[in-house]
Design a protein around this motif. Structure first.
Motif, short mmCIF file in Angstrom:
data_model
loop_
_atom_site.label_atom_id
_atom_site.label_comp_id
_atom_site.label_asym_id
_atom_site.label_seq_id
_atom_site.Cartn_x
_atom_site.Cartn_y
_atom_site.Cartn_z
N GLY A 1 -5.97 0.85 0.54
CA GLY A 1 -4.88 0.82 -0.42
C GLY A 1 -5.23 1.29 -1.82
N GLN A 2 -6.41 1.89 -2.02
CA GLN A 2 -6.82 2.30 -3.37
C GLN A 2 -5.91 3.39 -3.96
OE1 GLN A 2 -8.91 1.92 -0.82
NE2 GLN A 2 -10.86 1.04 -1.48
N VAL A 3 -5.66 3.27 -5.26
CA VAL A 3 -4.95 4.31 -6.02
C VAL A 3 -5.81 4.71 -7.21
CG1 VAL A 3 -2.68 3.46 -5.34
CG2 VAL A 3 -3.74 2.64 -7.47
N TRP B 1 0.84 -1.21 0.00
CA TRP B 1 0.00 0.00 0.00
C TRP B 1 0.87 1.26 0.00
CZ3 TRP B 1 -4.49 -0.93 4.09
CH2 TRP B 1 -5.26 -2.03 3.67
N ILE C 1 0.62 3.61 -3.21
CA ILE C 1 -0.07 4.89 -3.00
C ILE C 1 0.89 6.06 -3.20
CG2 ILE C 1 -1.15 6.34 -1.21
CD1 ILE C 1 -2.65 3.79 -0.28
N ALA D 1 -7.05 7.86 5.11
CA ALA D 1 -6.28 6.72 5.61
C ALA D 1 -6.25 5.67 4.51
CB ALA D 1 -6.92 6.15 6.87
N ASN D 2 -5.05 5.28 4.14
CA ASN D 2 -4.85 4.18 3.18
C ASN D 2 -5.49 4.42 1.81
OD1 ASN D 2 -3.34 2.63 5.07
ND2 ASN D 2 -5.26 2.09 6.09
N ALA D 3 -5.38 5.65 1.32
CA ALA D 3 -5.86 5.94 -0.03
C ALA D 3 -4.97 7.01 -0.65
CB ALA D 3 -7.31 6.40 0.01
N SER D 4 -4.98 7.06 -1.98
CA SER D 4 -4.15 8.02 -2.70
C SER D 4 -4.74 9.43 -2.61
CB SER D 4 -4.05 7.61 -4.17
OG SER D 4 -3.43 8.64 -4.93
N ALA E 1 -11.60 10.31 4.38
CA ALA E 1 -11.61 9.24 3.37
C ALA E 1 -10.93 8.01 3.96
CB ALA E 1 -10.88 9.70 2.11
N ARG E 2 -11.64 6.90 3.96
CA ARG E 2 -11.07 5.66 4.51
C ARG E 2 -10.96 4.62 3.39
NH1 ARG E 2 -14.62 7.68 8.65
NH2 ARG E 2 -13.57 7.95 10.64
N GLY E 3 -9.74 4.16 3.16
CA GLY E 3 -9.53 3.21 2.07
C GLY E 3 -8.80 1.96 2.53
N ASN F 1 1.57 6.37 -6.94
CA ASN F 1 0.38 6.87 -7.63
C ASN F 1 0.16 8.35 -7.33
OD1 ASN F 1 -2.89 7.29 -7.24
ND2 ASN F 1 -2.39 6.13 -9.08
#
Lengths: 419, 419
Positions: free
Chosen positions: B415-417, A243, A247, A368-371, B411-413, A250
């Motif tokens: 690992g999305q890109v 991740w 991320i 959190a945990n997104a691009s 925003a809670r993901g 990206n």
């Protein structure tokens, strides 16, 4: 369709006058107006491309960089895509007239809070002709008149676009004075626009951090500040490597020139030996220059030494700053100091750290945990984007059409008086 | 509890720092803090009344008018009512943390738009000690730190109130730097507050039109403009006499010194012979001086001739301007020219005219057949009023606690890109 007004102030007053009728247009009438504008731009393609060629020629003589020439250029396919963008805005739901609150007082007075157009929206931006059409379409779709001030390098192109759009309005029986440019008054036009308090209801600057700073400082018209993004990603102790790597790459490389691209990566110390080498390697593999502190330099190769200036730099290029920090607190301190309050993201497998980051970081969008590249009106599903607000008043984060409206309370009574 | 900071800027930076922890306080903690403040003010009654006596003595020597002395005066019952007002604010629902929107992107990223405190709220106001307590309570209830700048005539009173409130915070384990005054820095304190962009998040001026104009013009901090009300009532051709008379008298005399009281009555020509004589008589019976145009003077007795200046005057006294206009269009034209966009009302029995008025008048609150005195946070059911916004950005009309909040997207993901 050119205006008869001979001063910037006269044009703004005409826009104010036009805003009265434009604000009362029905959903269908506004949609038809935008469709007419799209057709008008298409019909004027030859004239627009010719005007743009003059701007480009002037730019080349003046030594305009190749990148800026490209930003300025309008060929036939680009004109077609301008028209297509107007049609997309036409299809968005009308933000005017939405009922936002209803209350009935004990004495029976009925209150309704409804969305209304601002009136006149001003915009100051750089030599991107697409902004001329974008802002005009968004303003009209939300029932506003618009006063445009684009970069002088695009003056003739903008004039041709504005002429086509005004002609389309007139053809629909709508007051063409609803679309105005003050480009031809140079700096004085921009100055008058910024001082038009009481005529222009809101000013949206779009462009470089410096342009926005100037508008914020010099304007007496209320401003919606947009854009500048010194965006951070924190790699926490428990961050998953895949991740973190995907991320960061990206968020930096998918489109480096935009405000939601990441500029600084903060790595929590105990994860640095595990994460820094592969993340730096992945970035370098994508053509990114890493500006790192001493710890980063000691863990990876080909790292350019970072200076203090790097922490506050919005590169907008294939450059990234990387710093190792003691812990999450130190990461939050760094962000507090250098963030432009646009977007920050944490990569972590610790839900408590994720929630703390979401709660404590004072930015328009906290992830959190997104691009960070997801901070975008289109991605958020708004269908169009007026800009990304980095201020706290009125709008924060990606702005859609509804952010171009204000509100009004309607009170309906049968003779009630206050006790 | 006094601060160690020795400059206005240092105090504002302490408020900013304190805003971080205050912004994260729970609903209960904020309620308890306000209860402690109410008790703290009660315990300090002797000190507050003594400080107020010094301000009053100074005011008398300096020739402060009797009306202003009364506005400044705090005796024991008034101190008790300040504490009671704080307890009322404590009981209001917490505006922080409300979920305003949720979206899930196609890739699964979950978006939540939540209400968050602004951070630091500044206020510049005149020598009304109750505003010191009101604004501090409202700011804290909505999770904000506050920087206060009241009139120098109330400097010692304000200092005693702020000391009591800070002591109460400290007693609750809350950073007392969340409440700051810059009164003791005089004009320089006000100037620094207006220029504290990046430290102070929003500035709410309260007071005279002149004070508000100064703040709007000189501030680089975003301002919420409040207050000035050149409020109109239109008596349409079909207006019922009883509604016309009762509403005009109520809107003028129920509390003439406030911004929602009516200042100008516009009578549509064909109703003038029917309405002007009894409405003027009722106003005169309530002690109101009518400043009328020639037609009004010809229809009623004891009318003072109006000059052009009357149409733009906010009397805030038992004076009213009255003008006969040709028709509804002329009334709308007059309002467009002279309104301060606060509140306007039409008295009519014609539903089409009522709806046209509601749609076309560009004011925060637009009414049909009701007294303009209803434009009030308390009347609207907000439980408290921060002020009445006459601008279009962020808040318009009566502002409750929720207008002292901004928003943030979370925003809670996983690992999305972005593609």
């Amino acid at each position: 369709m050119t205006t008869t007004a001979t001063t910037a102030r006269e044009r703004m007053l005409l826009a104010k006058e036009a805003s009265r009728s434009v604000g009362l247009l029905s959903d269908t009438a506004k949609r038809d107006a935008l469709e007419a504008i799209a057709r008008g731009i298409e019909s004027a393609t030859g004239e627009i491309v010719a005007a743009n060629a003059e701007d480009l020629e002037r730019g080349r003589s003046a030594g305009l960089s190749v990148a800026l020439q490209d930003r300025l250029r309008l060929d036939e396919p680009r004109v077609a895509s301008l028209a297509a963008a107007v049609r997309e805005v036409a299809e968005l739901p009308d933000p005017v007239g939405r009922v936002l609150d209803t209350r009935t007082l004990a004495n029976g007075v009925a209150l309704t809070k409804v969305a209304v157009p601002f009136g006149v929206v001003g915009s100051i931006y750089e030599a991107r002709p697409n902004v001329t059409v974008d802002i005009a379409a968004l303003a009209l779709r939300s029932g506003n008149a618009v006063v445009l001030r684009g970069g002088t390098a695009a003056e003739r192109t903008n004039a041709a676009l504005v002429r086509a759009m005004r002609g389309a309005l007139a053809e629909q029986g709508i007051d063409p004075e609803a679309i105005q440019t003050v480009d031809d008054f140079g700096r004085e036009g921009a100055r008058e626009l910024m001082q038009a308090r009481g005529i222009v209801d809101v000013l949206v600057p779009r462009g470089s951090a410096q342009l926005i700073e100037t508008v914020v400082t010099e304007s007496s018209v209320p401003v919606i500040e947009t854009g500048a993004g010194v965006v951070h990603i924190v790699l926490d102790s428990t961050a998953r490597l895949d991740w973190a790597r995907d991320i960061v790459v990206n968020a930096k490389t998918q489109r480096p020139s935009v405000c939601n691209s990441v500029e600084t990566v903060l790595v929590v110390k105990d994860a640095a030996p595990r994460l820094v080498p592969p993340v730096v390697e992945a970035l370098r593999g994508s053509g990114v220059t890493v500006h790192g502190d001493e710890t980063v330099s000691s863990l990876a190769t080909d790292v350019v030494p970072a200076t203090d200036e790097d922490w506050s730099t919005e590169y907008l290029s294939l450059d990234i700053a990387m710093r190792v920090v003691d812990d999450l607190d130190a990461a939050l301190d760094h962000i507090r100091r250098y963030s432009t309050h646009h977007t920050e993201s944490i990569i972590t497998d610790d839900p408590a750290h994720a929630e703390r980051f979401l709660a404590e970081v004072d930015s328009a969008v906290v992830m959190a945990n997104a691009s960070t590249r997801f901070t975008d009106g289109g991605e958020f599903g708004f269908g169009a984007e007026v800009g990304i607000s980095t201020q706290k008043l009125h709008a924060r984060g990606p702005m859609g059409l509804s952010e171009l409206t204000s509100t009004k309370w309607l009170a309906r009574g049968v003779g009630q008086v206050r006790d």
